[in-house]
Design a protein around this motif. Structure first.
Motif, PDB file in Angstrom:
ATOM      1  N   LEU A  36       0.843  -1.185   0.000  1.00 27.32           N
ATOM      2  CA  LEU A  36       0.000   0.000   0.000  1.00 27.32           C
ATOM      3  C   LEU A  36       0.886   1.245   0.000  1.00 27.32           C
ATOM      4  O   LEU A  36       1.789   1.372   0.825  1.00 27.32           O
ATOM      5  N   THR A  41      -2.643   1.486  -5.537  1.00 27.13           N
ATOM      6  CA  THR A  41      -3.110   0.892  -4.284  1.00 27.13           C
ATOM      7  C   THR A  41      -3.813   1.924  -3.404  1.00 27.13           C
ATOM      8  O   THR A  41      -4.795   1.608  -2.728  1.00 27.13           O
ATOM      9  N   ARG A  42      -3.329   3.152  -3.420  1.00 24.96           N
ATOM     10  CA  ARG A  42      -3.998   4.194  -2.635  1.00 24.96           C
ATOM     11  C   ARG A  42      -5.366   4.524  -3.226  1.00 24.96           C
ATOM     12  O   ARG A  42      -6.320   4.769  -2.482  1.00 24.96           O
ATOM     13  N   PHE A  43      -5.471   4.528  -4.539  1.00 22.84           N
ATOM     14  CA  PHE A  43      -6.762   4.765  -5.183  1.00 22.84           C
ATOM     15  C   PHE A  43      -7.769   3.691  -4.758  1.00 22.84           C
ATOM     16  O   PHE A  43      -8.912   3.997  -4.406  1.00 22.84           O
ATOM     17  N   ASN A  45      -7.663   1.688  -2.085  1.00 27.70           N
ATOM     18  CA  ASN A  45      -7.935   1.691  -0.653  1.00 27.70           C
ATOM     19  C   ASN A  45      -8.718   2.927  -0.202  1.00 27.70           C
ATOM     20  O   ASN A  45      -9.705   2.813   0.545  1.00 27.70           O
ATOM     21  N   GLU A  46      -8.278   4.097  -0.658  1.00 29.78           N
ATOM     22  CA  GLU A  46      -8.847   5.343  -0.156  1.00 29.78           C
ATOM     23  C   GLU A  46     -10.112   5.777  -0.891  1.00 29.78           C
ATOM     24  O   GLU A  46     -10.961   6.463  -0.309  1.00 29.78           O
ATOM     25  N   ILE A  47     -10.231   5.377  -2.143  1.00 27.66           N
ATOM     26  CA  ILE A  47     -11.391   5.819  -2.920  1.00 27.66           C
ATOM     27  C   ILE A  47     -12.395   4.685  -3.138  1.00 27.66           C
ATOM     28  O   ILE A  47     -13.555   4.792  -2.743  1.00 27.66           O
ATOM     29  N   SER A  50     -13.436   2.729   0.228  1.00 27.05           N
ATOM     30  CA  SER A  50     -14.224   3.659   1.046  1.00 27.05           C
ATOM     31  C   SER A  50     -15.613   3.846   0.441  1.00 27.05           C
ATOM     32  O   SER A  50     -16.618   3.917   1.165  1.00 27.05           O
ATOM     33  N   LYS A  54     -19.325   3.036   2.059  1.00 32.17           N
ATOM     34  CA  LYS A  54     -20.306   4.121   2.116  1.00 32.17           C
ATOM     35  C   LYS A  54     -21.585   3.733   1.380  1.00 32.17           C
ATOM     36  O   LYS A  54     -22.695   3.910   1.902  1.00 32.17           O
ATOM     37  N   TRP A  66      -1.952  -6.435   1.809  1.00 32.08           N
ATOM     38  CA  TRP A  66      -1.100  -5.850   0.776  1.00 32.08           C
ATOM     39  C   TRP A  66       0.264  -6.526   0.728  1.00 32.08           C
ATOM     40  O   TRP A  66       0.646  -7.256   1.646  1.00 32.08           O
ATOM     41  N   SER A 268     -16.019   5.902  -8.389  1.00 33.55           N
ATOM     42  CA  SER A 268     -14.561   5.926  -8.307  1.00 33.55           C
ATOM     43  C   SER A 268     -13.923   6.229  -9.659  1.00 33.55           C
ATOM     44  O   SER A 268     -12.891   6.910  -9.734  1.00 33.55           O
TER      45      SER A 268
END
Length: 343
Positions: A36, A41-43, A45-47, A50, A54, A66, A268
């Protein structure tokens, strides 16, 4: 009412709703071969993850692993598909050519769209060419969302005024398509495992250059020994990362949860193009700070590279090879992808 009794009642009031929520929560185990921290990977995980939580109002939770803890890049498709060891995984079609032969068409194009247009391209491909989704179904997986990598960069140990300078030099790349591109452009393609042996070969002079996505070259620190870099957003990698779910897991979800995941993907995608562009700019800045000499190729140079690769002929040869293996729809898929690419 004494204090202890009051605390007990408050605790009970807080705990009971939590029990109800936990009972309705489904945890999905995810595996990724990369750690990560990078753009992709951030896209995810974070987007994307999430957005799933939601959109499902907390009913779906992701237990992400990871850095290849649960599977490598080469066995991820079997782990999430036929074996069903995990619920979700990022798979790279290039690493499973026998299971996903039609997915190999993407790297056959030396030049392609970038940013939002690249996202639109792949979305159209999957919407208009069912053969690709059918190929994934045979592997027992359902595509949820895709990501792509950075554009191709040419890292050279010697001054690199233009791409004609690679002629008669030894260059390493991974894809069989890119090896043929290099060969047709006059270079000597070299196959080597992806490890620090590449750095050492560049350092020793037994390898002249590396054709790879710009972030992978940076991660391996090859710019320290091959600091002369040519690149363009238009010379694309065609490297697709498919985030898929085990088909049995997907079919077992409630319809509202499947809808939540699809809506999370659609949401996303709207952010993916801008994330890719801004991350590319940051990568260039990091390389320049590290001392690399970077030049962005002019449009006419990109066009010249496209011609030099003779990719149309390579595509025709590939289609014939696939048809000989019994993959009768190879020509149809190649033609449809080519039309969308032109658009």
């Amino acid at each position: 009412m004494n204090i202890l009794k009051a605390i007990s009642l408050i605790t009970l009031a807080i705990t009971l709703p939590s029990v109800v929520i936990l009972a309705q929560t489904k945890t999905l185990v995810y595996t990724d071969h990369e750690p990560l921290g990078n753009m992709r990977t951030r896209f995810i995980n974070e987007i994307f993850f999430s957005a799933i939580e939601k959109e499902s109002n907390g009913r779906l939770k992701i237990d992400a692993h990871w850095g290849g803890k649960l599977s490598s890049s080469y066995d991820a498709l079997s782990k999430v598909g036929k074996e069903g060891v995990v619920d979700m995984a990022t798979v790279v079609p290039e690493y499973s050519p026998n299971e996903t032969p039609l997915h190999q068409v993407f790297k056959s194009f030396p030049v392609g769209p970038t940013g939002e247009k690249q996202v639109d391209f792949f979305r159209r491909v999957y919407e208009e060419i069912p053969d690709l989704s059918q190929e994934l179904e045979k592997a027992n997986v359902e595509k949820l969302i895709f990501c792509t990598g950075y554009p191709v960069a040419f890292f050279s140990t010697k001054p690199l005024n233009n791409l004609r300078n690679i002629r008669e030099q030894k260059w390493r790349t991974a894809s069989f398509w890119h090896r043929d591109f290099l060969k047709n452009a006059g270079a000597i393609p070299i196959s080597m495992p992806w490890n620090d042996g590449i750095f050492k070969a560049l350092q020793a002079g037994t390898l002249d250059g590396l054709m790879v996505n710009v972030d992978s070259g940076y991660d391996l620190k090859v710019h320290e020994v091959a600091p002369n870099i040519l690149l363009s957003k238009d010379i694309w990698l065609g490297h697709l990362y498919l985030l898929v779910m085990n088909k049995n897991t997907w079919d077992g979800l409630e319809k509202e949860d499947r809808d939540a995941i699809q809506h999370a993907a659609a949401t996303s995608y709207k952010a993916l193009g801008s994330v890719m562009n801004s991350s590319f700019d940051t990568q260039i800045e990091d390389l320049e700070k590290a001392g690399a000499k970077i030049r962005i190729l002019a449009p006419e140079e990109v066009k010249e590279w496209k011609t030099e690769t003779d990719y149309h002929n390579l595509q025709s040869v590939w289609v014939k090879e696939q048809q000989d293996k019994g993959i009768k729809n190879a020509a149809t898929v190649m033609k449809k992808v080519s039309i969308i690419m032109k658009d």
